[in-house]
Scaffold this active site. Structure first.
Site, PDB file in Angstrom:
ATOM      1  N   ARG A 157      -2.883  -5.215   8.392  1.00 10.55           N
ATOM      2  CA  ARG A 157      -3.137  -3.865   7.920  1.00 10.55           C
ATOM      3  C   ARG A 157      -3.768  -2.989   9.010  1.00 10.55           C
ATOM      4  O   ARG A 157      -3.992  -1.801   8.772  1.00 10.55           O
ATOM      5  CB  ARG A 157      -4.119  -3.918   6.749  1.00 10.55           C
ATOM      6  CG  ARG A 157      -3.508  -3.662   5.380  1.00 10.55           C
ATOM      7  CD  ARG A 157      -4.654  -3.772   4.393  1.00 10.55           C
ATOM      8  NE  ARG A 157      -4.389  -3.226   3.097  1.00 10.55           N
ATOM      9  CZ  ARG A 157      -3.860  -3.912   2.093  1.00 10.55           C
ATOM     10  NH1 ARG A 157      -3.465  -5.149   2.267  1.00 10.55           N
ATOM     11  NH2 ARG A 157      -3.726  -3.347   0.919  1.00 10.55           N
ATOM     12  N   ARG A 208       0.008  -0.235 -14.078  1.00 13.03           N
ATOM     13  CA  ARG A 208       0.342  -1.642 -13.875  1.00 13.03           C
ATOM     14  C   ARG A 208      -0.719  -2.612 -14.396  1.00 13.03           C
ATOM     15  O   ARG A 208      -1.890  -2.292 -14.490  1.00 13.03           O
ATOM     16  CB  ARG A 208       0.664  -1.924 -12.396  1.00 13.03           C
ATOM     17  CG  ARG A 208      -0.528  -1.977 -11.501  1.00 13.03           C
ATOM     18  CD  ARG A 208      -0.072  -2.339 -10.092  1.00 13.03           C
ATOM     19  NE  ARG A 208      -1.204  -2.357  -9.201  1.00 13.03           N
ATOM     20  CZ  ARG A 208      -1.123  -2.689  -7.922  1.00 13.03           C
ATOM     21  NH1 ARG A 208       0.042  -3.007  -7.391  1.00 13.03           N
ATOM     22  NH2 ARG A 208      -2.201  -2.698  -7.192  1.00 13.03           N
ATOM     23  N   ARG A 216      -7.571   4.114  -0.994  1.00 16.26           N
ATOM     24  CA  ARG A 216      -6.611   3.110  -0.530  1.00 16.26           C
ATOM     25  C   ARG A 216      -5.449   3.782   0.179  1.00 16.26           C
ATOM     26  O   ARG A 216      -4.965   3.293   1.196  1.00 16.26           O
ATOM     27  CB  ARG A 216      -6.118   2.259  -1.710  1.00 16.26           C
ATOM     28  CG  ARG A 216      -7.174   1.242  -2.149  1.00 16.26           C
ATOM     29  CD  ARG A 216      -6.936   0.722  -3.539  1.00 16.26           C
ATOM     30  NE  ARG A 216      -5.658   0.033  -3.675  1.00 16.26           N
ATOM     31  CZ  ARG A 216      -5.042  -0.157  -4.842  1.00 16.26           C
ATOM     32  NH1 ARG A 216      -5.566   0.295  -5.955  1.00 16.26           N
ATOM     33  NH2 ARG A 216      -3.911  -0.804  -4.875  1.00 16.26           N
ATOM     34  N   LYS A 219       5.231  -4.284  -2.834  1.00 14.04           N
ATOM     35  CA  LYS A 219       5.232  -5.473  -1.963  1.00 14.04           C
ATOM     36  C   LYS A 219       5.080  -6.762  -2.791  1.00 14.04           C
ATOM     37  O   LYS A 219       5.824  -7.710  -2.593  1.00 14.04           O
ATOM     38  CB  LYS A 219       4.095  -5.406  -0.934  1.00 14.04           C
ATOM     39  CG  LYS A 219       4.126  -4.199  -0.023  1.00 14.04           C
ATOM     40  CD  LYS A 219       2.978  -4.220   0.976  1.00 14.04           C
ATOM     41  CE  LYS A 219       1.597  -4.122   0.339  1.00 14.04           C
ATOM     42  NZ  LYS A 219       1.173  -2.774  -0.048  1.00 14.04           N
ATOM     43  N   ARG A 245      -6.236  -4.367 -12.512  1.00 10.99           N
ATOM     44  CA  ARG A 245      -7.089  -4.404 -11.318  1.00 10.99           C
ATOM     45  C   ARG A 245      -8.115  -3.292 -11.363  1.00 10.99           C
ATOM     46  O   ARG A 245      -7.793  -2.152 -11.658  1.00 10.99           O
ATOM     47  CB  ARG A 245      -6.221  -4.264 -10.072  1.00 10.99           C
ATOM     48  CG  ARG A 245      -5.695  -5.601  -9.611  1.00 10.99           C
ATOM     49  CD  ARG A 245      -4.727  -5.454  -8.498  1.00 10.99           C
ATOM     50  NE  ARG A 245      -5.252  -4.655  -7.386  1.00 10.99           N
ATOM     51  CZ  ARG A 245      -4.601  -4.494  -6.253  1.00 10.99           C
ATOM     52  NH1 ARG A 245      -3.434  -5.062  -6.069  1.00 10.99           N
ATOM     53  NH2 ARG A 245      -5.111  -3.760  -5.284  1.00 10.99           N
TER      54      ARG A 245
HETATM   55  P1  ADP Z   1      -2.648  -2.796  -2.344  1.00 15.41           P
HETATM   56  O1  ADP Z   1      -1.727  -3.022  -1.203  1.00 15.41           O
HETATM   57  O2  ADP Z   1      -1.914  -2.649  -3.634  1.00 15.41           O
HETATM   58  O3  ADP Z   1      -3.652  -1.722  -2.106  1.00 15.41           O
HETATM   59  P2  ADP Z   1      -3.885  -5.460  -2.012  1.00 15.41           P
HETATM   60  O4  ADP Z   1      -3.893  -6.349  -3.191  1.00 15.41           O
HETATM   61  O5  ADP Z   1      -2.957  -5.801  -0.912  1.00 15.41           O
HETATM   62  O6  ADP Z   1      -3.565  -4.033  -2.609  1.00 15.41           O
HETATM   63  O7  ADP Z   1      -5.353  -5.304  -1.425  1.00 15.41           O
HETATM   64  C1  ADP Z   1      -6.447  -4.932  -2.216  1.00 15.41           C
HETATM   65  C2  ADP Z   1      -7.668  -4.648  -1.352  1.00 15.41           C
HETATM   66  O8  ADP Z   1      -8.006  -5.837  -0.600  1.00 15.41           O
HETATM   67  C3  ADP Z   1      -7.477  -3.587  -0.291  1.00 15.41           C
HETATM   68  O9  ADP Z   1      -7.695  -2.297  -0.801  1.00 15.41           O
HETATM   69  C4  ADP Z   1      -8.519  -4.004   0.766  1.00 15.41           C
HETATM   70  O10 ADP Z   1      -9.818  -3.622   0.389  1.00 15.41           O
HETATM   71  C5  ADP Z   1      -8.446  -5.515   0.714  1.00 15.41           C
HETATM   72  N1  ADP Z   1      -7.485  -6.077   1.694  1.00 15.41           N
HETATM   73  C6  ADP Z   1      -6.338  -6.762   1.407  1.00 15.41           C
HETATM   74  N2  ADP Z   1      -5.693  -7.135   2.525  1.00 15.41           N
HETATM   75  C7  ADP Z   1      -6.432  -6.675   3.570  1.00 15.41           C
HETATM   76  C8  ADP Z   1      -6.303  -6.697   4.983  1.00 15.41           C
HETATM   77  N3  ADP Z   1      -5.235  -7.289   5.571  1.00 15.41           N
HETATM   78  N4  ADP Z   1      -7.262  -6.102   5.732  1.00 15.41           N
HETATM   79  C9  ADP Z   1      -8.317  -5.504   5.164  1.00 15.41           C
HETATM   80  N5  ADP Z   1      -8.511  -5.420   3.840  1.00 15.41           N
HETATM   81  C10 ADP Z   1      -7.591  -6.002   3.038  1.00 15.41           C
END
Ligand code: ADP
Ligand code: ZN
Length: 216
Positions: A88, A127, A172, A13, A161
């Site tokens: 999400r 990554r 996750r 994404k 990360r």
């Molecule tokens: P990825 O999609 O690669 O797991 P992100 O960078 O989008 O990683 O998100 C990292 C973390 O941030 C998630 O594992 C979660 O803990 C938190 N997070 C991000 N966006 C949301 C969301 N919309 N709702 C709840 N938690 C979120």
């Protein structure tokens, strides 16, 4: 234009969003990035989110909704917005509908990047990104042209990360399956969901996304 990118962690994404920003002049709003900068700054929100993110779980809806609605309001003059990592949960998807309605905006496309779980582990474990400009890289699939030097800004500082560890990654992935995947039917009923093979090469994935946007 409002575009939502959906997909499991590691589906690409962020990478695709970066390209869309360049190609269409859209603004990328990534809740993951926003939260990471809150954690870095040590804000109240960052303090609440830190442990949750490190465990691979989702940050509570009310915090996320508040954080993103401020940003969507700030960007209401933009050419278009790419939402990356939001919504999400079903609760977040409903809150987004209300936010957009108030601003007379609507969701144009929801694009799901479909990926295979085993390959995701490989993708995420390799990554890293440039500490200075944020450009994303992968040891195997998209390393900088000159080892150790950022293609974009020539920095030699890179970061990984902390939630890309195998254990957190499993959490996750289950958060994705148990909570985020549930919003797919929500959008397919609305008729704005398109699924794309996220396992294809990055350029092909990007072409497929462009076709959706350009209405081909
Ligand atoms: P990825 O999609 O690669 O797991 P992100 O960078 O989008 O990683 O998100 C990292 C973390 O941030 C998630 O594992 C979660 O803990 C938190 N997070 C991000 N966006 C949301 C969301 N919309 N709702 C709840 N938690 C979120
Ligand atoms: Zn850089």
């Amino acid at each position: 234009m409002i575009l939502i990118l959906l997909g499991a962690p590691g589906a690409g994404k962020g990478t695709q969003a970066e390209r869309l920003v360049t190609e269409y002049g859209l603004v990328q709003l990534s809740t993951g990035e926003m939260l990471r900068s809150e954690v870095k700054s040590g804000s109240e929100l960052g303090q609440k989110a830190k442990e949750i993110m490190e465990s691979g779980q989702l940050v509570p809806d009310d915090l996320i909704i508040k954080m993103i609605s401020v940003r969507i309001s700030q960007e209401s003059d933009a050419e278009g917005i790419i939402l990356d990592g939001f919504p999400r949960t079903t609760e977040q998807a409903k809150a987004l509908d209300i936010m957009l309605k108030e601003k007379d905006l609507r969701i144009n496309h929801v694009i799901q990047l479909e990926v295979n779980e085993e390959e995701i582990v490989e993708r995420l474990s390799g990554r890293f990104s440039c500490t200075d400009c944020g450009m994303g890289y992968h040891e195997k699939f998209s390393a900088p042209a000159n080892k150790g030097i950022c293609d974009k800004c020539k920095s030699t500082n890179f970061t990984r990360r902390s939630d890309d560890s195998p254990k957190t990654l499993r959490n996750r992935l289950s958060a994705y399956k148990e909570q985020t995947a549930l919003i797919l039917p929500y959008y397919s009923t609305k008729g704005c969901l398109k699924s794309i093979d996220g396992m294809a090469e990055m350029d092909i994935v990007f072409d497929e996304i462009k076709k959706v946007i350009d209405g081909d």
